[in-house]
Design an enzyme around this catalytic site. Structure first.
Site, short mmCIF file in Angstrom:
data_model
loop_
_atom_site.label_atom_id
_atom_site.label_comp_id
_atom_site.label_asym_id
_atom_site.label_seq_id
_atom_site.Cartn_x
_atom_site.Cartn_y
_atom_site.Cartn_z
N GLY A 69 0.81 -1.24 0.00
CA GLY A 69 0.00 0.00 0.00
C GLY A 69 0.83 1.28 0.00
N LYS A 111 3.95 19.77 -6.80
CA LYS A 111 4.34 20.39 -5.52
C LYS A 111 5.45 21.41 -5.74
CE LYS A 111 2.92 16.15 -3.15
NZ LYS A 111 3.35 14.83 -2.70
#
Ligand code: HSE
Length: 423
Positions: free
Chosen positions: A187, A205
Site C-alpha cells: 500500500g 508540488k
C-alpha cells in the site's frame, strides 16, 4: 466565541483523518485558539463514513449546491483528489463566499489562478498547506516566515512513494520493478504508480513551492521532469562506492533573475542533509539570502499527518480578519524567464568493448564538448566492461550532446545510465 462551520468533501483517508482531529481537538482548539469548530456538512457517497465518526447523518449533503447554500458552512475542505469535480466544487464554494482548504496538489497546481480569481471576487480565503509535503508546515513557512529573504534555492524530497522505493532499493540492493511490486502490495505505491514514479506528483508540488518562493506562478508544464524508473540496483551500488545516495529531488534555483526548475533523480553526497531522509519521509531544504539554509522534515502523506496540515489551515483561516491575496500568481513565468540549459555534474555508466583506444575516444568527445571529468573508473572482468565517470559542473545541453556522440562511438555497446549529481 466565534463559531465556525466546516464542510468536508470526501471522507476517505485524508478527510476521515481531518474529521477525527477536528472532533478530538475541538475543546483544545476552542481554549487555545478561541474558535469553536464544528463539522456542519459532509459530501460523500458512503453514509457509514459519517456515522462511524459519531457524526449525525443529517449533515450528509446530496450535492455541492446544498453545501454552498448552507449558512452554517464557513469553510469548505476538499479531500477528494483528482482535478474534477474538485475544481468545479471549489470554484462554486469560493463564488458563494466560502473559504476553502484543499490537499489536492494536482488540481491546485493546475488551477490556482482560477481559484485565486474566484476567491478575490468574494474575499474568501484560499488555503493549501496540505498540498505540499503533507504534515510538514512548508507552505506557511514560505508565506508567513520568509519575508526577510530573497529565496535562492529549494531542494526537496516531496514524494514519499519514490523515496520509499529508492530507500528499499538502496538498502536491499534490489531492482526497481521488484521493490515497486512489493510497495504496491504493502500500500505504499498506487496500483497505477505513474503520477509518483514518473515525477508528476513532485512537479505539482514544486510548481506550488516555486511560485511562492519566486513570486510568480511557475506552470507545471515548464518544469523539467524525469522519474525513477530507469534507476538500477547497479547504479545505486556504484553510487554507494562513490559516496552518493540516490534521491528523487525537486529543485528550483534563482540565478541572475532567472529560474531553473526540475524534478529528476540525483546522486547526493552522503553528507547532504537530504541524503538521510529515508523511507516515505519528505523534507524541504530552502536557502534564503538572510536566513541561510533551513530544512523541514516530516510525513508527506497519511490520514493524520495530512489532516494535521488541513486542520492548521482551518484554524488559521478561521482566525483571519482579512485573507492574504497572491495576485502576483496570475502572472505566469514565461519560457524566457527559465533556465533550461542548467548546470550540473553528471555520473555516466557505459558498457564498452575492451579494445585499445575506447577510453581515449570517450575522453575526446568530452574534451570537444568542454566537459571536464572529476572521477573515472573501469573494471575489467570480461571483454565487455563498464566505464564509469563523473564530470565536473557542465551544462545540460553540452552533456546531452556529448552523450549522443558517445553513444555513436564504434566500441560503445550502450550508455547504460546518466544521473545528475547535486552537491
Ligand atoms: N503520492 C504522494 C506521495 C502522496 O507519495 O508522496 C501525498 O501527496
Amino acid at each position: 466565541m466565534r463559531k465556525v462551520g466546516v464542510a468536508i468533501l470526501g471522507l476517505g483517508v485524508v478527510g476521515g483523518g481531518t474529521a477525527r482531529i477536528l472532533i478530538n481537538r475541538k475543546q483544545a482548539i476552542k481554549e487555545e485558539y478561541g474558535v469553536d469548530i464544528d463539522i456542519t456538512a459532509v459530501l460523500d457517497r458512503i453514509p457509514e463514513r459519517v456515522t462511524n465518526l459519531g457524526l449525525d447523518l443529517n449533515i450528509l449533503a446530496s450535492s455541492i449546491d446544498e453545501i454552498t447554500q448552507n449558512p452554517n458552512v464557513d469553510i469548505v475542505v476538499e479531500c477528494m483528489g483528482g482535478t474534477e469535480p474538485a475544481r468545479t466544487f471549489l470554484v462554486k464554494s469560493l463564488e458563494a463566499g466560502k473559504s476553502i482548504v484543499t490537499s489536492n496538489k494536482e488540481m491546485f497546481a493546475k488551477f490556482w489562478p482560477e481559484l485565486e480569481a474566484a476567491a478575490q471576487k468574494t474575499g474568501a480565503g484560499l488555503y493549501y498547506e496540505a498540498t505540499t509535503g503533507g504534515g510538514m508546515p512548508i507552505i506557511r513557512t514560505m508565506t508567513t516566515a520568509m519575508q526577510a529573504n530573497n529565496i535562492l534555492e529549494i531542494k526537496a524530497i516531496i514524494n514519499g512513494t519514490t523515496n520509499y522505493i529508492l530507500t528499499r532499493m538502496t538498502e536491499e540492493n534490489a531492482d526497481y520493478s521488484e521493490v515497486l511490486k512489493d510497495a504496491q502490495a504493502l500500500g505504499y505505491a498506487e496500483a497505477n504508480p505513474v503520477a509518483d514514479v514518473e515525477g508528476y506528483d513532485s512537479s505539482y508540488k514544486l510548481s506550488i513551492l516555486s511560485s511562492l518562493a519566486f513570486n510568480k506562478r511557475l506552470p507545471v508544464d515548464l518544469i523539467y521532469r524525469e522519474g525513477i524508473t530507469k534507476i538500477t540496483a547497479e547504479d545505486i551500488a556504484i553510487g554507494k562506492e562513490l559516496g552518493y545516495i540516490v534521491k528523487l529531488l525537486a529543485i528550483a534555483k534563482q540565478k541572475n533573475g532567472k529560474i531553473e526548475a526540475r524534478v529528476h533523480p540525483v546522486f547526493l553526497p552522503k553528507s547532504h542533509p537530504l541524503a538521510s531522509v529515508s523511507n516515505s519521509f519528505n523534507a524541504v531544504f530552502v536557502v534564503g539570502d538572510a536566513v541561510g539554509d533551513i530544512m523541514i522534515y516530516g510525513r508527506g502523506a497519511g490520514d493524520l499527518p495530512t489532516g494535521s496540515a488541513i486542520v492548521s489551515d482551518i484554524v488559521y483561516c478561521a482566525r483571519q480578519v482579512e485573507h492574504a491575496r497572491y495576485s502576483e500568481m496570475f502572472n505566469n513565468m514565461t519560457e524566457e524567464e527559465l533556465i533550461k540549459d542548467f548546470e550540473s555534474e553528471y555520473y555516466v555508466r557505459l558498457t564498452v568493448h575492451d579494445v585499445p583506444g575506447v577510453l581515449a575516444d570517450v575522453t575526446t568527445v568530452l574534451k570537444n564538448n568542454k566537459i571536464s571529468v572529476s572521477q573515472i573508473r573501469q573494471n575489467k572482468n570480461s571483454e565487455i566492461v563498464p566505464i564509469i565517470f563523473v564530470t565536473q559542473k557542465t551544462h545540460e545541453n553540452a552533456m546531452n550532446k556529448a552523450i549522443e556522440e558517445i553513444s555513436k562511438l564504434q566500441n560503445i555497446i550502450k550508455v547504460e545510465n546518466v544521473i545528475r549529481v547535486e552537491q
